[in-house]
Design a protein around this motif. Structure first.
Motif, PDB file in Angstrom:
ATOM      1  N   SER A 123       0.840  -1.187   0.000  1.00  0.00           N
ATOM      2  CA  SER A 123       0.000   0.000   0.000  1.00  0.00           C
ATOM      3  C   SER A 123       0.882   1.245   0.000  1.00  0.00           C
ATOM      4  CB  SER A 123      -0.911   0.002   1.234  1.00  0.00           C
ATOM      5  OG  SER A 123      -1.618   1.210   1.339  1.00  0.00           O
ATOM      6  N   GLN A 124       0.475   2.275  -0.726  1.00  0.00           N
ATOM      7  CA  GLN A 124       1.321   3.450  -0.888  1.00  0.00           C
ATOM      8  C   GLN A 124       1.243   4.405   0.292  1.00  0.00           C
ATOM      9  OE1 GLN A 124       3.501   3.996  -3.842  1.00  0.00           O
ATOM     10  NE2 GLN A 124       3.092   1.828  -3.529  1.00  0.00           N
ATOM     11  N   TYR A 125       0.040   4.782   0.703  1.00  0.00           N
ATOM     12  CA  TYR A 125      -0.071   5.862   1.682  1.00  0.00           C
ATOM     13  C   TYR A 125      -1.030   5.561   2.835  1.00  0.00           C
ATOM     14  CZ  TYR A 125       1.918   8.216  -2.375  1.00  0.00           C
ATOM     15  OH  TYR A 125       2.705   8.539  -3.439  1.00  0.00           O
ATOM     16  N   SER A 126      -1.673   4.420   2.825  1.00  0.00           N
ATOM     17  CA  SER A 126      -2.663   4.143   3.862  1.00  0.00           C
ATOM     18  C   SER A 126      -2.681   2.651   4.161  1.00  0.00           C
ATOM     19  CB  SER A 126      -4.056   4.610   3.418  1.00  0.00           C
ATOM     20  OG  SER A 126      -4.445   3.920   2.237  1.00  0.00           O
ATOM     21  N   THR A 127      -3.451   2.289   5.165  1.00  0.00           N
ATOM     22  CA  THR A 127      -3.575   0.885   5.568  1.00  0.00           C
ATOM     23  C   THR A 127      -4.743   0.240   4.840  1.00  0.00           C
ATOM     24  OG1 THR A 127      -2.681   1.334   7.770  1.00  0.00           O
ATOM     25  CG2 THR A 127      -4.001  -0.650   7.506  1.00  0.00           C
ATOM     26  N   ASN A 128      -4.517  -0.943   4.277  1.00  0.00           N
ATOM     27  CA  ASN A 128      -5.616  -1.700   3.696  1.00  0.00           C
ATOM     28  C   ASN A 128      -5.401  -3.186   3.946  1.00  0.00           C
ATOM     29  OD1 ASN A 128      -3.711  -2.583   1.788  1.00  0.00           O
ATOM     30  ND2 ASN A 128      -4.406  -1.161   0.205  1.00  0.00           N
ATOM     31  N   ARG A 129      -6.407  -3.982   3.602  1.00  0.00           N
ATOM     32  CA  ARG A 129      -6.396  -5.437   3.753  1.00  0.00           C
ATOM     33  C   ARG A 129      -6.324  -5.882   5.218  1.00  0.00           C
ATOM     34  NH1 ARG A 129      -4.871  -4.035  -1.083  1.00  0.00           N
ATOM     35  NH2 ARG A 129      -5.089  -5.420  -2.876  1.00  0.00           N
ATOM     36  N   ILE A 130      -6.726  -4.987   6.125  1.00  0.00           N
ATOM     37  CA  ILE A 130      -6.777  -5.300   7.554  1.00  0.00           C
ATOM     38  C   ILE A 130      -8.115  -4.804   8.093  1.00  0.00           C
ATOM     39  CG2 ILE A 130      -5.783  -4.813   9.831  1.00  0.00           C
ATOM     40  CD1 ILE A 130      -3.072  -4.505   8.423  1.00  0.00           C
ATOM     41  N   GLN A 131      -8.814  -5.638   8.824  1.00  0.00           N
ATOM     42  CA  GLN A 131     -10.064  -5.241   9.450  1.00  0.00           C
ATOM     43  C   GLN A 131      -9.788  -4.647  10.831  1.00  0.00           C
ATOM     44  OE1 GLN A 131     -13.352  -5.325   8.336  1.00  0.00           O
ATOM     45  NE2 GLN A 131     -12.460  -5.792   6.341  1.00  0.00           N
ATOM     46  N   ALA A 132     -10.648  -3.730  11.261  1.00  0.00           N
ATOM     47  CA  ALA A 132     -10.513  -3.152  12.596  1.00  0.00           C
ATOM     48  C   ALA A 132     -11.898  -2.879  13.166  1.00  0.00           C
ATOM     49  CB  ALA A 132      -9.683  -1.877  12.564  1.00  0.00           C
ATOM     50  N   TYR A 133     -12.011  -3.022  14.493  1.00  0.00           N
ATOM     51  CA  TYR A 133     -13.285  -2.817  15.173  1.00  0.00           C
ATOM     52  C   TYR A 133     -13.040  -2.071  16.479  1.00  0.00           C
ATOM     53  CZ  TYR A 133     -15.358  -6.283  12.018  1.00  0.00           C
ATOM     54  OH  TYR A 133     -15.793  -6.952  10.907  1.00  0.00           O
ATOM     55  N   TYR A 134     -14.024  -1.270  16.874  1.00  0.00           N
ATOM     56  CA  TYR A 134     -14.010  -0.610  18.182  1.00  0.00           C
ATOM     57  C   TYR A 134     -15.276  -1.063  18.919  1.00  0.00           C
ATOM     58  CZ  TYR A 134     -12.858   2.970  21.627  1.00  0.00           C
ATOM     59  OH  TYR A 134     -12.487   3.618  22.776  1.00  0.00           O
ATOM     60  N   ASP A 135     -15.089  -1.860  19.965  1.00  0.00           N
ATOM     61  CA  ASP A 135     -16.217  -2.462  20.690  1.00  0.00           C
ATOM     62  C   ASP A 135     -17.170  -3.178  19.738  1.00  0.00           C
ATOM     63  OD1 ASP A 135     -15.297  -1.682  23.139  1.00  0.00           O
ATOM     64  OD2 ASP A 135     -16.677  -0.001  23.386  1.00  0.00           O
ATOM     65  N   GLY A 136     -16.589  -3.865  18.727  1.00  0.00           N
ATOM     66  CA  GLY A 136     -17.391  -4.628  17.781  1.00  0.00           C
ATOM     67  C   GLY A 136     -17.963  -3.833  16.638  1.00  0.00           C
TER      68      GLY A 136
END
Length: 762
Positions: free
Chosen positions: A167-180
């Motif tokens: 990835s050039q400038y950002s995060t991808n291909r990763i999931q993220a959750y905050y309290d689900g």
């Protein structure tokens, strides 16, 4: 003599009128278990100690007096005791919770870390205290298998086991959750910079393909959890921090917890001029979360977050500027005064209901929005998006094949409406004024949605041997509407990917008490983004396939020395097929295509040790490392064969060595040494960064200033060795004209910070 005896009896009787023995109990805040050997002090005077049931008795009168409870491995607790004290139970928080005792919440079926047949890292409050708290990602950089490219406070890329490195400038291909609640976009883009670690209690990171749990997550998943409380209390905290480059951070927190409800509110402001030109940063964020018990069988939790950001972008440098003028900004970005700004909000709620003693359901609904404006030298980007979704999960504890088992199943639906447009940037026509909005260049609307159906079964085959089996079914669709007709190109169309089935199987075995071996096989995927599917003539490339990754992993988790020494070792191999790359088909024209395979082979190691240096000093040394053997298996791009080359954007190895020290009198000291190996900059492996070392220190001192008021003073230094290093890189950077390619984001030189926090609890 008789008179003296009567007088003594009278004095004793009067004392009993005003003083009596009162029994109290001390429990572990997390486990609710009794704590033995808790020392009770009145001022500097030792009074008594708790027994194995956590109980202690003190002679008290009706006047409240201050006492301090101290125990090895726990935070000191100041309390007011009297013979009329209503509270007979006190809770101590651990300084360092044993990793093996952590209950993992991010899996479909909550399980103790030691018994899970996968590699999961946990970052707790103790680890957060090691850093200057300006960016939560700095704490993630201390996890084996994770490497954070930190170009600036707002320019960060996360890669897990090498996935996301291109990835050039950002995060991808990763999931993220905050309290689900999902934080990643429907395309897998992720920004964690918005969340202040002051509002986070812990982070759980599942490394490697996690599609059997979360759908499209080839690299893994990052799960943030807000602060909670298990006892009734009201507290407030005010903090300010100042550092190099005119960096200022201010935090205001307040919370209230009762037997049936809790609410936590955090407001934070972070400003900095930045080390580099055109590096000003200003972020304001507010977060409110809480929970309400609606009945004995039901609980409602909620979260609301809002972030406002304006951050200028110095961008990357060529090698000469990186070495000789690292504080400078890229020429065009400086002239355009490029920046990004946005308002972003998130609102969600979850309801957990016990349908029976062994059958529960948790259903979450959520909505988020983002309104962004980003002037860049080549154009000005405007974005608006609104996302909404629902997730429901059922958990059943039962017998399966006459074996103790737990079953989890559910579904998630996510829809995102996204509008984007680009405009000419007329900064060259208005020298010194920065970016100026010009004519429109594009205008697109997108409707993206996906559905996940998931299930998992955990079986206890024997008392020591467990088995996990899970799977996920995913469907992904999007539609594109081109609202810009001046270019005579119509990009409108609908597209959907084939339904993807992602299985997982894992097993854990306790070879002896406190020592487990595990093995697992899992599969993950990531779908192409809309921009990757578009061809130069405006058509949608329907032949593109999702990237598919298969993870093979074996590992060991073990405790020694009464749970004070913990060690993890994992060996894994991830094979990724249908690697997505940008293929050049003409000058300045590219098309996304599936062009290769990569092998991600690696070894990860983690150990930490807790020991009592003296009666009042607790020491925790730690060591973690990751050794990466990532390479292209088959990769031909623009008629060049890169097969066998190392994967760019990932260091050869990372290693963290450190020590945490805490004393009963409130003093803490943290030291961390990080060694990062060389890193390939392009697919051809013709350029590499140098390896580098970073040394960070922090010290703090907490003390009571008046009754329930506590003051914490702290200070630290980052990059104490004043190392020159590349904190982030742009892989496969392209040279324009006679200019050299701009691969490098310089890291900050030696810098300092200090602050104070005032807390009040009642």
């Amino acid at each position: 003599m008789k008179k003296y005896f009567i007088l003594l009896l009278f004095i004793s009787s009067v004392g009993q009128l005003f003083s009596q023995q009162v029994q109290f109990k001390v429990l572990n805040r997390l486990s609710q278990q009794p704590i033995a050997a808790v020392n009770i002090y009145k001022g500097a005077e030792w009074i008594t100690v708790s027994n194995k049931e956590g109980q202690f008795i003190v002679n008290l009168d009706s006047i409240s007096e201050n006492y301090i409870l101290k125990a090895i491995g726990y935070q000191n607790l100041s309390v007011q005791l009297s013979s009329t004290s209503g509270e007979r139970v006190f809770y101590l928080s651990t300084l360092v919770e044993a990793l093996s005792e952590v209950q993992i919440r991010s899996t479909n079926i909550p399980t103790g870390l030691q018994n899970i047949s996968s590699s999961i890292s946990v970052i707790r409050a103790a680890e957060f205290r090691r850093t200057d708290a300006t960016n939560i990602l700095e704490s993630l950089n201390n996890v084996p298998g994770i490497y954070i490219n930190q170009g600036a406070l707002n320019t960060n890329k996360i890669n897990i086991r090498g996935i996301g490195a291109r990835s050039q400038y950002s995060t991808n291909r990763i999931q993220a959750y905050y309290d689900g609640i999902p934080l990643s976009t429907a395309e897998g883009e992720l920004t964690l910079d918005d969340f202040d670690q002051e509002a986070v209690e812990r982070v759980e990171i599942i490394k490697g393909p996690t599609s059997s749990v979360y759908g499209a997550g080839l690299g893994g998943s990052i799960n943030l959890y807000s602060k909670t409380s298990i006892k009734a209390e009201t507290s407030a905290k005010l903090g300010s921090q100042f550092g190099s480059y005119n960096t200022q951070k201010h935090v205001l927190q307040a919370s209230n917890s009762t037997e049936n409800s809790s609410i936590f509110a955090t407001f934070s402001s972070l400003e900095s001029d930045g080390y580099r030109e055109n590096g000003n940063y200003d972020r304001k964020s507010a977060l409110v979360n809480g929970a309400i018990s609606t009945s004995d069988k039901g609980k409602l939790s909620y979260i609301a977050n809002f972030t406002q950001l304006k951050a200028f972008i110095p961008s990357s440098l060529n090698k000469n500027d990186y070495l000789n003028n690292p504080e400078s900004a890229s020429f065009t970005w400086k002239q355009a005064q490029g920046f990004e700004s946005y308002d972003r909000g998130l609102l969600g709620g979850s309801y957990t209901h016990s349908l029976s003693d062994n059958f529960t359901n948790t259903t979450s609904i959520f909505i988020s929005f983002r309104d962004a404006y980003e002037p860049r030298p080549f154009d000005i980007l405007k974005e608006e998006s609104v996302s909404a979704g629902i997730r429901t999960k059922f958990n059943l504890a039962t017998q399966l094949f006459k074996l103790p088992s737990e079953i989890s199943f559910g579904a998630q639906y996510y829809n995102e409406w996204y509008e984007t447009g680009t405009f000419k940037n007329l900064y060259k026509d208005f020298p010194g004024q920065g970016s100026v909005l010009g004519d429109r260049l594009s205008n697109n609307e997108q409707d993206r949605n996906y559905s996940n159906f998931f299930a998992q079964i955990n079986l206890d085959l024997t008392e020591k041997w467990s088995l996990e089996v899970g799977a996920n079914l995913n469907t992904t669709k999007y539609s594109l509407t081109d609202l810009f007709s001046s270019d005579q190109i119509n990009q409108s169309g609908n597209y959907s990917f084939e339904t993807i089935f992602s299985p997982r199987i894992g097993s854990s075995y306790e070879i002896v008490r406190g020592k487990n071996i595990y093995a697992s096989i899992s599969q993950g995927f990531s779908t192409p983004t809309v921009s990757e599917t578009l061809t130069p003539d405006g058509q949608i490339n329907t032949s593109l396939k999702p990237e598919i990754g298969t993870n093979f992993e074996v590992g060991f988790k073990g405790n020694w020395l009464d749970n004070n020494l913990y060690i993890e070792l994992s060996v894994y191999s991830i094979q990724i097929d249908n690697l997505l790359v940008a293929q050049r088909i003409a000058e300045d024209q590219y098309i996304g295509m599936n062009a290769g395979k990569t092998n991600h082979n690696g070894i990860e190691f983690l150990t930490n040790y807790n020991f009592q240096l003296s009666k009042s000093i607790l020491v925790k040394p730690y060591l973690n490392a990751a050794f990466n053997f990532f390479e292209f298996d088959q990769f031909i791009n623009d008629d060049k064969d890169f097969s066998g080359n190392k994967l760019p954007g990932v260091p050869k190895y990372t290693m963290n060595v450190g020590v945490d020290l805490k004393t009963f009198n409130g003093f803490e000291f943290f030291a961390n040494f990080r060694n990062v190996g060389e890193l390939p900059l392009n697919d051809a492996n013709s350029e590499f960064t140098d390896s580098y070392n970073l040394l960070n220190f922090k010290a703090s001192y907490s003390f009571k200033i008046y009754k329930s008021f506590e003051l914490n003073l702290y200070g630290g230094v980052n990059n104490a060795l004043d190392e020159q290093y590349a904190a982030s890189v742009v892989t496969n950077a392209v040279a324009f004209g006679s200019q050299a390619p701009r691969y490098y984001y310089p890291g900050n030189p030696r810098n300092y910070y200090g602050g104070l926090q005032l807390s009040y609890g009642f």
